[in-house]
Design a protein around this motif. Structure first.
Motif: not given
Lengths: 323, 323
Positions: A252, A285-288
């Motif tokens: 994050a 979730t949306f993280h790289r």
């Protein structure tokens, strides 16, 4: 006792001959590196613990090791040395600020080692040194933004940002002392530090405390977990949960392209990496998503990193990570 | 509606006239900056939400705002523009990858804005833009290793390493989506994200859900906590705990010299910073203590950052952080 040179291909490549020393909490290792990049001889010695004289004692031991190399290999004359120690290390100042159980406080390792060896000395942190080896020559080499973690007796990491090692005044990469649980108490004084839950040493210690067993290490706890021992499974799983949680925080904040894991625990291979990847994926979730990779240099990564740093001092064209 | 220029001293200083635009989830702000660095006019408009056409609609709105500035201020001709948007932003590619509730996917903001404005455009993330203003001209200026966090509707940060903004492919600084608790569920799909516990919006939402009240924001929750309301106290304290825990992870990994906090929640001043500092200190052990500071640029930090970035495009000697 001398250990034979690693049978693996030597990754260092040609350059100046150098001396490489990697000091740990229990043992210290030293290698003489020749112009081809071969580790001509690798020695392991107990780290000389001598209270608040430990810094001096380590430098004296390094000088004796160098003398031995010179006697046995008169044809290989090191032009510089790389020295790595654990704890809080100020690379720029050349100072060992503090290391648990190792007695020194603000000990000027670089200056003392230069005086004792009559060589220029590059001084850094053991995990950062091993991380540099992985970043220049190993699993981390394809990446510019990458964290190299060592999980063994302790947990720490080397942080590479835009292709460069970031030291944070010598204090970056201490994710082993991030709180990830309500307990147990860590040797650093903190509560629920990652290192107190998920280091190889902590996994054995927590299993033994829970069961009254006296297993020597995390490997044996994993074997019992795989054989169906519910206590071993609980300890191993909680370590994986803690590691995944910590990695998710790293992702994050920094969104590294990859996280490379070495140290004793990484020897578990897929039994570590597969469930860790799965747990991390379950938190993000949306993280790289970072590539989650085992270190590739092996147990001499610290020595190789020390040798790279020593060669850097000599202005030789250093091997650089891919851009 | 036009808001008067800030009465505070304008921090930008002399340079090329530029256009600055900061797009938020609800409102967008635009400013015309003259050669003295003054914000000649600051306008706020609702962000034009138009489903998957929102990217286009934003660029059209920016062009209209620029037309209005030109009509009213014919003597100030911008030579470049800075545009900031929220979400996942790829600064280098000039692309808005994704933003919750804002409809766009991989929208080429930079190219579209350059075509609409006939100006070179610097494109970045709203929090990174505001962070650059703090790092060059505000509370973060004395530091090379510093994290600038914005805590408002959401939580995100700008990470400066060795004096330079680190973007992590546009994904760094998403500590708002670090898991710090077992709940509640976050809009991102995660569980117990910092943003779901401790953003200004979450504090109000959690208090209202707990009590059936309908307080508009965190400020009112804090007022009730200070007046002795135990529910408000519990919500506020748990937000502080979550923030301190997250900061402790940032410190362990990066050891920044300072953490600067802006956004709506920072308006709480000492009621935020004092207990936060105390909680953070209670978690850390040997770690480097960061200075914990309120942002100093104020509500126009995004516009100032956008203006700085626009001027950077013109090769003007940019104001740099102290080394």
């Amino acid at each position: 006792m001398a250990t034979p040179p690693s049978p693996a291909p030597e990754p260092l490549g040609p350059g100046e001959p150098v001396l490489a020393v990697d000091v740990g909490g229990t043992d210290m290792k030293a290698a003489l590196v020749d112009a081809s990049g071969r580790l001509v001889e690798v020695l392991r010695r107990p780290t000389p613990l001598d209270g608040d004289r430990t810094g001096e004692a380590v430098v004296e031991a390094v000088a004796r090791l160098a003398d031995g190399f010179r006697d046995r290999h008169p044809d290989v004359t090191p032009a510089a040395a790389g020295l790595l120690v654990p704890g809080h290390v100020d690379d720029d100042a050349g100072v060992g600020v503090f290391a648990e159980n190792l007695g020194w406080r603000d000990f000027p390792f670089r200056d003392r080692a230069e005086a004792a060896l009559h060589l220029p000395v590059s001084f850094s942190h053991d995990v950062r040194g091993a991380g540099e080896a992985e970043h220049r020559l190993g699993a981390a080499a394809p990446y510019r933004d990458v964290v190299v973690m060592a999980i063994g007796t302790g947990i720490a990491g080397a942080v590479f940002i835009d292709g460069r090692l970031y030291t944070g005044g010598g204090m970056a990469g201490e994710m082993g002392h991030s709180r990830v649980a309500d307990g147990p108490r860590c040797a650093c004084g903190g509560i629920g530090c990652l290192e107190a839950v998920a280091s190889a040493a902590a996994i054995a210690r927590r299993y033994n405390a829970r069961t009254g067993a006296s297993l020597p290490g995390a490997r044996e706890v994993l074997e019992r977990a795989e054989a169906g021992d519910p206590d071993a499974r609980a300890v191993w799983d909680s370590a994986l949960d803690a590691l995944a949680l910590d990695l998710s925080h790293t992702v994050a904040l920094l969104a590294p392209e990859a996280i490379v894991i070495g140290g004793g625990l990484a020897q578990a291979g897929p039994a570590l990496f597969e469930p860790l990847r799965e747990r991390l994926d379950g938190i993000l979730t949306f993280h790289r998503r970072p590539a989650l990779l085992p270190a590739s240099i092996g147990e001499n990564a610290g020595l190789i990193g020390a040798a790279l740093r020593a060669r850097d001092l000599l202005g030789a064209p250093a091997v650089q990570a891919a851009s």
